[in-house]
Scaffold this active site. Structure first.
Site, short mmCIF file in Angstrom:
data_model
loop_
_atom_site.label_atom_id
_atom_site.label_comp_id
_atom_site.label_asym_id
_atom_site.label_seq_id
_atom_site.Cartn_x
_atom_site.Cartn_y
_atom_site.Cartn_z
N ARG A 217 1.22 -1.39 0.05
CA ARG A 217 -0.31 -0.07 0.25
C ARG A 217 0.87 0.84 -0.72
NH1 ARG A 217 -3.60 -2.37 -1.57
NH2 ARG A 217 -5.51 -3.68 -0.99
N HIS A 265 0.94 0.17 -10.64
CA HIS A 265 -0.32 -1.38 -9.55
C HIS A 265 -0.48 -2.73 -10.61
CE1 HIS A 265 -2.79 -0.84 -6.71
NE2 HIS A 265 -3.53 -2.45 -6.30
#
Length: 302
Positions: A217, A265
């Site tokens: 994250r 990502h």
């Protein structure tokens, strides 16, 4: 059972066939009377934000491994399950292993410039200290792929759960797991306790020249502290796949920093063909009143 697909519209074409094949008894819909749904399949970005009308729903099944976008929703009263997808776990393990090996072997040292650098020989894996922050499903999958290579693995989780082939540490602070680590893989969830966890003080505990690989994250790392540690040479490189703002803005300093590799990502994705059976199993469990797998702890946030 009637199930609401509460996810962004572009996902429907890919997910609906896989879900209905895995769970043919399901009546999967994109809209309808909220009181008529038995469960909700959820991904951030869909049209449904207020979950309070869905009084009959016995389960909200997330299609994402991370649930920070929904777990704090005050209208969520239904049980929430996070996604644990074998394909996602495998993808994460392959991504992390590839970058760990690149860091370990120093593949970026050998510029194709006519200079013979045969004095720069990497150590064997048994002499390389690798730490994994976060030993949930993804962390254990990464450890399982790295362990046979021979790395000196340390794993940290709050619980300190034991993992074969890994020196397992626990507690409220991961500092001891960071000490002297030459490659750090960060896979912790986004919770109030983990935000800015990798600040200047904790980054300083890594070995000089250490690499950081963060597909966990974006909130875990203090960005200013990371850039400072790269600039002064304490850190060798950072591979970042997740960010506080996504897509990462074109003007963000990470794009231009020579010590940072940005990946968009893509470290691991939920794959319909491997995730749909997981969803089907949980839906059947919820309808039958049996324990649901991978239920989220609202207090811990994961």
């Amino acid at each position: 059972m009637r199930v609401l697909f509460a996810a962004p519209a572009p996902m429907w074409a890919e997910w609906a066939p896989a879900l209905t094949a895995a769970c043919p008894e399901m009546d999967l819909r994109r809209s309808g009377d909220p009181a008529g749904f038995d469960a909700i399949i959820y991904a951030p970005g869909g049209e449904i934000e207020d979950l309070s009308p869905y009084v009959r729903a016995r389960l909200v099944q997330s299609l994402w491994a991370g649930v920070e976008r929904i777990v704090t929703n005050p209208s969520l009263t239904q049980p929430l399950a996070r996604m644990v997808d074998p394909g996602l776990s495998r993808g994460m393990a392959e991504y992390c292993t590839g970058w760990v090996m690149r860091a370990h072997l120093g593949m970026d040292r050998y510029a194709q410039d006519g200079i013979w650098r045969n004095g720069q020989v990497p150590p064997l894996a048994g002499d390389r200290r690798v730490t994994i922050l976060g030993m949930g499903e993804l962390g254990r999958a990464v450890a399982a792929m790295l362990a046979p290579i021979g790395f000196r693995l340390t794993g940290y989780s709050a619980s300190g759960r034991a993992v074969d082939g890994v020196r397992s540490l626990g507690g409220d602070d991961p500092g001891a797991a960071l000490d002297g680590a030459e490659i750090l893989v960060s896979l912790l969830p986004d919770t109030p306790a983990t935000r800015n966890l990798l600040d200047a003080g904790r980054l300083s505990r890594l070995a000089r020249g250490a690499w950081i690989i963060n597909p966990g994250r974006g909130t875990l790392i203090d960005e200013a502290a990371l850039i400072s540690a790269l600039d002064d040479g304490h850190l060798g490189h950072a591979v970042l796949d997740v960010f506080r703002t996504e897509p990462l803005p074109p003007g963000h300093p990470f794009w231009a920093h020579p010590g940072v590799t940005v990946t968009p990502h893509i470290a691991a994705d939920t794959r319909p063909e491997t995730a749909a059976p997981v969803v089907a199993d949980n839906l059947r469990r919820a309808m039958a009143g049996r324990p649901v797998r991978h239920l989220v702890d609202r207090v811990r946030g994961y």
